[in-house]
Design a protein around this motif. Structure first.
Motif, PDB file in Angstrom:
ATOM      1  N   ALA A  34       0.833  -1.209   0.000  1.00 52.00           N
ATOM      2  CA  ALA A  34       0.000   0.000   0.000  1.00 52.00           C
ATOM      3  C   ALA A  34       0.866   1.258   0.000  1.00 52.00           C
ATOM      4  O   ALA A  34       0.521   2.258  -0.644  1.00 52.00           O
ATOM      5  CB  ALA A  34      -0.938  -0.009   1.206  1.00 52.00           C
ATOM      6  N   LYS A  35       1.996   1.212   0.690  1.00 47.77           N
ATOM      7  CA  LYS A  35       2.897   2.373   0.674  1.00 47.77           C
ATOM      8  C   LYS A  35       3.553   2.538  -0.688  1.00 47.77           C
ATOM      9  O   LYS A  35       3.772   3.675  -1.146  1.00 47.77           O
ATOM     10  CB  LYS A  35       3.947   2.240   1.783  1.00 47.77           C
ATOM     11  CG  LYS A  35       3.381   2.488   3.175  1.00 47.77           C
ATOM     12  CD  LYS A  35       4.465   2.522   4.239  1.00 47.77           C
ATOM     13  CE  LYS A  35       3.867   2.895   5.599  1.00 47.77           C
ATOM     14  NZ  LYS A  35       4.887   2.971   6.661  1.00 47.77           N
ATOM     15  N   PHE A  36       3.878   1.436  -1.351  1.00 46.96           N
ATOM     16  CA  PHE A  36       4.375   1.545  -2.725  1.00 46.96           C
ATOM     17  C   PHE A  36       3.343   2.236  -3.607  1.00 46.96           C
ATOM     18  O   PHE A  36       3.668   3.155  -4.374  1.00 46.96           O
ATOM     19  CB  PHE A  36       4.701   0.161  -3.288  1.00 46.96           C
ATOM     20  CG  PHE A  36       4.947   0.167  -4.773  1.00 46.96           C
ATOM     21  CD1 PHE A  36       6.188   0.507  -5.286  1.00 46.96           C
ATOM     22  CD2 PHE A  36       3.924  -0.141  -5.662  1.00 46.96           C
ATOM     23  CE1 PHE A  36       6.411   0.539  -6.661  1.00 46.96           C
ATOM     24  CE2 PHE A  36       4.133  -0.118  -7.035  1.00 46.96           C
ATOM     25  CZ  PHE A  36       5.385   0.229  -7.535  1.00 46.96           C
ATOM     26  N   LEU A  37       2.089   1.804  -3.514  1.00 47.44           N
ATOM     27  CA  LEU A  37       1.037   2.408  -4.325  1.00 47.44           C
ATOM     28  C   LEU A  37       0.848   3.877  -3.986  1.00 47.44           C
ATOM     29  O   LEU A  37       0.715   4.718  -4.885  1.00 47.44           O
ATOM     30  CB  LEU A  37      -0.278   1.646  -4.132  1.00 47.44           C
ATOM     31  CG  LEU A  37      -0.318   0.224  -4.697  1.00 47.44           C
ATOM     32  CD1 LEU A  37      -1.594  -0.482  -4.255  1.00 47.44           C
ATOM     33  CD2 LEU A  37      -0.214   0.233  -6.218  1.00 47.44           C
ATOM     34  N   ARG A  38       0.833   4.192  -2.702  1.00 49.56           N
ATOM     35  CA  ARG A  38       0.678   5.596  -2.301  1.00 49.56           C
ATOM     36  C   ARG A  38       1.825   6.440  -2.839  1.00 49.56           C
ATOM     37  O   ARG A  38       1.612   7.556  -3.345  1.00 49.56           O
ATOM     38  CB  ARG A  38       0.584   5.700  -0.780  1.00 49.56           C
ATOM     39  CG  ARG A  38       0.304   7.105  -0.277  1.00 49.56           C
ATOM     40  CD  ARG A  38      -0.017   7.121   1.199  1.00 49.56           C
ATOM     41  NE  ARG A  38       1.135   6.740   2.020  1.00 49.56           N
ATOM     42  CZ  ARG A  38       1.114   6.666   3.359  1.00 49.56           C
ATOM     43  NH1 ARG A  38      -0.015   6.952   4.019  1.00 49.56           N
ATOM     44  NH2 ARG A  38       2.195   6.321   4.034  1.00 49.56           N
ATOM     45  N   GLY A  39       3.053   5.911  -2.761  1.00 53.73           N
ATOM     46  CA  GLY A  39       4.189   6.618  -3.322  1.00 53.73           C
ATOM     47  C   GLY A  39       4.055   6.804  -4.816  1.00 53.73           C
ATOM     48  O   GLY A  39       4.359   7.878  -5.359  1.00 53.73           O
ATOM     49  N   PHE A  40       3.588   5.778  -5.509  1.00 51.35           N
ATOM     50  CA  PHE A  40       3.385   5.869  -6.956  1.00 51.35           C
ATOM     51  C   PHE A  40       2.355   6.945  -7.286  1.00 51.35           C
ATOM     52  O   PHE A  40       2.566   7.771  -8.189  1.00 51.35           O
ATOM     53  CB  PHE A  40       2.923   4.512  -7.494  1.00 51.35           C
ATOM     54  CG  PHE A  40       2.709   4.472  -8.986  1.00 51.35           C
ATOM     55  CD1 PHE A  40       3.720   4.055  -9.827  1.00 51.35           C
ATOM     56  CD2 PHE A  40       1.504   4.874  -9.541  1.00 51.35           C
ATOM     57  CE1 PHE A  40       3.535   4.023 -11.208  1.00 51.35           C
ATOM     58  CE2 PHE A  40       1.314   4.853 -10.912  1.00 51.35           C
ATOM     59  CZ  PHE A  40       2.328   4.429 -11.752  1.00 51.35           C
ATOM     60  N   TYR A  41       1.227   6.931  -6.583  1.00 50.06           N
ATOM     61  CA  TYR A  41       0.153   7.891  -6.880  1.00 50.06           C
ATOM     62  C   TYR A  41       0.595   9.322  -6.599  1.00 50.06           C
ATOM     63  O   TYR A  41       0.302  10.238  -7.383  1.00 50.06           O
ATOM     64  CB  TYR A  41      -1.097   7.535  -6.063  1.00 50.06           C
ATOM     65  CG  TYR A  41      -1.680   6.175  -6.395  1.00 50.06           C
ATOM     66  CD1 TYR A  41      -1.571   5.630  -7.667  1.00 50.06           C
ATOM     67  CD2 TYR A  41      -2.333   5.411  -5.423  1.00 50.06           C
ATOM     68  CE1 TYR A  41      -2.098   4.380  -7.973  1.00 50.06           C
ATOM     69  CE2 TYR A  41      -2.854   4.162  -5.714  1.00 50.06           C
ATOM     70  CZ  TYR A  41      -2.740   3.651  -6.982  1.00 50.06           C
ATOM     71  OH  TYR A  41      -3.255   2.418  -7.281  1.00 50.06           O
ATOM     72  N   TYR A  42       1.315   9.536  -5.509  1.00 47.93           N
ATOM     73  CA  TYR A  42       1.802  10.886  -5.235  1.00 47.93           C
ATOM     74  C   TYR A  42       2.881  11.310  -6.232  1.00 47.93           C
ATOM     75  O   TYR A  42       3.003  12.500  -6.553  1.00 47.93           O
ATOM     76  CB  TYR A  42       2.331  10.988  -3.800  1.00 47.93           C
ATOM     77  CG  TYR A  42       1.280  11.384  -2.797  1.00 47.93           C
ATOM     78  CD1 TYR A  42       0.528  12.548  -2.966  1.00 47.93           C
ATOM     79  CD2 TYR A  42       1.027  10.604  -1.672  1.00 47.93           C
ATOM     80  CE1 TYR A  42      -0.444  12.915  -2.052  1.00 47.93           C
ATOM     81  CE2 TYR A  42       0.061  10.962  -0.747  1.00 47.93           C
ATOM     82  CZ  TYR A  42      -0.676  12.125  -0.945  1.00 47.93           C
ATOM     83  OH  TYR A  42      -1.641  12.490  -0.036  1.00 47.93           O
ATOM     84  N   PHE A  43       3.655  10.358  -6.749  1.00 54.13           N
ATOM     85  CA  PHE A  43       4.642  10.691  -7.767  1.00 54.13           C
ATOM     86  C   PHE A  43       3.962  11.195  -9.032  1.00 54.13           C
ATOM     87  O   PHE A  43       4.415  12.167  -9.653  1.00 54.13           O
ATOM     88  CB  PHE A  43       5.511   9.463  -8.066  1.00 54.13           C
ATOM     89  CG  PHE A  43       6.644   9.724  -9.031  1.00 54.13           C
ATOM     90  CD1 PHE A  43       7.514  10.782  -8.833  1.00 54.13           C
ATOM     91  CD2 PHE A  43       6.837   8.899 -10.133  1.00 54.13           C
ATOM     92  CE1 PHE A  43       8.569  11.020  -9.716  1.00 54.13           C
ATOM     93  CE2 PHE A  43       7.885   9.116 -11.013  1.00 54.13           C
ATOM     94  CZ  PHE A  43       8.753  10.182 -10.806  1.00 54.13           C
TER      95      PHE A  43
END
Length: 524
Positions: free
Chosen positions: A155-164
């Protein structure tokens, strides 16, 4: 594995519909509603009872990757990256308004509905990731060892991706790190700086990279791995000109030893080689779950709309050719570069399809009949004639979309090394070049700043995740001229600095916020 994903995705959607509709419809029709205390928060304690329920929440966080349409407006990344830059025309005729608006800068305005939809797409992904993180952190019924940490890391990977995606497209944005589950929580936050957003992304990806398994040991095929987290982290560093950090993160991927370049470039873009040797992270699609449209606006996308949206008119293909490679891009490839025939469908080119040959369409026509005078189609999302006949619904394609390939990691390593980050960047660069041109080919570019930039364009052309924002970061690095030179080459003349470096903050978001709290980007 895709059968499993079919089942999991169906279950997830039903679960979330029941859960969230239950929050709204909980009072019985026979009760006196005036005697009820208003429900002001979502309580997960009774809705999530098993670890499968938590996994369903995580699957919902992945779903945003698939959405090509939000609120009735297309959100293809190719619009913001390829069409907005110098790689693609939006259409073959004047029938796609949204595409035409991204094909010129004067029509990209704060009130453009598709800009609001892009903002909404990535923030919905953030919200779902936040919900999963909080849910998993507080869940006490895990039975599988280490599953809790893995779910949080994914989930943190996804959150990082979305904020990127948000920070690249919009600049500094509001940072939400917890889900809004109660009306009593803070609903609005001011914009954080780009530096603050990048720091937040770095923290998420570092945590994910240290926790997630190597490729081959992932929870299910297609879920995030440590290699994907390190690769994205390397790109995040690249965008901030943190050269040594980018080199180190890229080398973490390289040294894992589970990735390599496909011997044939075209193997990256065929159904029989999904999650192949070169795949670091890709969006997993299946067809047949939603037959209503090829870019479903209800956020139930399960198959890719890219093939219909971008492929040329051919007999047996009900496609729309809205993403057409510009002739300048086609001509940028040397004929000896094996990527040329794999990136473009050229006039008179064979698709090696017995089905098309049987109806007289292989090789393809010498004239596609485009209204813009270009005779080239995008091929990376191509389905064979035989694959089209086998689709459960021809509205959607099961062909996955590559988000990060190992070649991208090698080019990040090569660029950051060249810019002073250390490491053997020339070796990484030469791997990509030799795969493309063959060893000793005089047409291959040299390992130089311009050589690396040119190879990024050729290697990643029409995939949808890099071109415009690459131009923006090079513009900043060189102190100007990069974007204007690229746009002048294709005759675009309405680009304005610094306004058009970023998309506008959607006006509807500014209007929803307390007055003066959400500031617009410069020039809009």
């Amino acid at each position: 594995m895709k059968v499993f994903n079919h089942i999991l995705k169906i279950r997830t959607k039903r679960f979330f519909l029941l859960f969230f509709s239950g929050v709204v419809l909980m009072p019985s029709c026979s009760d006196d509603l005036l005697d009820k205390v208003p429900i002001t928060e979502i309580v997960a304690d009774t809705a999530f009872n098993t670890e499968d329920d938590v996994i369903a929440s995580l699957t919902a966080a992945y779903d945003a990757l698939q959405w090509h349409n939000v609120g009735g407006n297309q959100t293809f990344p190719l619009m913001q990256q390829g069409v907005r830059a110098d790689d693609l025309h939006s259409q073959s005729a004047a029938f796609w308004a949204i595409g035409a608006q991204y094909d010129q800068f004067s029509t990209i305005t704060p009130t453009l509905a598709s800009v609001a939809s892009v903002w909404s797409k990535w923030y919905q992904g953030v919200a779902r990731a936040n919900f999963t993180i909080q849910l998993a952190e507080g869940f006490t019924n895990f039975e599988t060892p280490e599953l809790q940490d893995q779910i949080i890391a994914e989930a943190k990977f996804l959150r990082g991706f979305y904020y990127f995606e948000l920070v690249r497209l919009f600049g500094g944005v509001p940072l939400f790190d917890t889900p809004i589950t109660s009306a009593n929580q803070e609903q609005f936050k001011p914009r954080s700086s780009q530096t603050e957003v990048y720091a937040f992304i770095e923290a998420d990806l570092k945590n994910a990279s240290e926790t997630l398994p190597l490729k081959g040991g992932e929870r299910i095929q297609g879920s995030a791995t440590s290699g994907a987290a390190y690769a994205l982290l390397a790109k995040v560093y690249l965008y901030q000109e943190k050269w040594s950090e980018a080199v180190n993160a890229a080398e973490q991927v390289i040294n894992q030893g589970v990735y390599g370049l496909e011997s044939s470039f075209s193997n990256n873009f065929i159904q029989t080689n999904e999650f192949g040797l070169e795949s670091v992270f890709e969006i997993n699609y299946v067809d047949g779950l939603s037959a209503g449209d090829f870019n479903d606006g209800s956020q139930s996308q399960e198959g890719s709309g890219m093939w219909k949206w971008s492929f040329p008119f051919l007999e047996g293909y009900n496609s729309f050719n809205n993403f057409i490679p510009r002739q300048e891009l086609v001509d940028f490839f040397d004929d000896s570069d094996q990527r040329k025939a794999a990136t473009f469908l050229l006039p008179g080119q064979s698709t090696n399809s017995p089905g098309l040959a049987a109806i007289g369409w292989d090789p393809v026509p010498n004239d596609f009949g485009y209204a813009i005078g270009v005779n080239t189609g995008a091929r990376k999302y191509f389905l064979t004639f035989e694959e089209v006949q086998d689709l459960l619904t021809d509205f959607q394609s099961p062909l996955n979309e590559k988000v990060i390939r190992y070649a991208d990691v090698l080019l990040i390593h090569a660029e950051a090394s060249l810019m002073g980050g250390g490491g053997n960047g020339s070796n990484s660069f030469n791997q990509v070049v030799e795969r493309a041109y063959g060893p000793g080919n005089p047409a291959a570019p040299s390992y130089s700043k311009q050589g690396v930039r040119d190879e990024r364009r050729r290697e990643l052309a029409t995939e949808g995740w890099n071109r415009f924002t690459d131009l923006v970061r090079w513009e900043k690095a060189d102190g100007g001229g990069v974007i204007q030179d690229a746009l002048n080459a294709i005759g675009k003349s309405d680009f304005r600095m610094p306004r058009d470096l970023l998309l506008p903050i959607p006006q509807q978001e500014i209007d929803t916020y307390p007055e003066g709290m959400l500031e617009q980007n410069q020039g809009y």
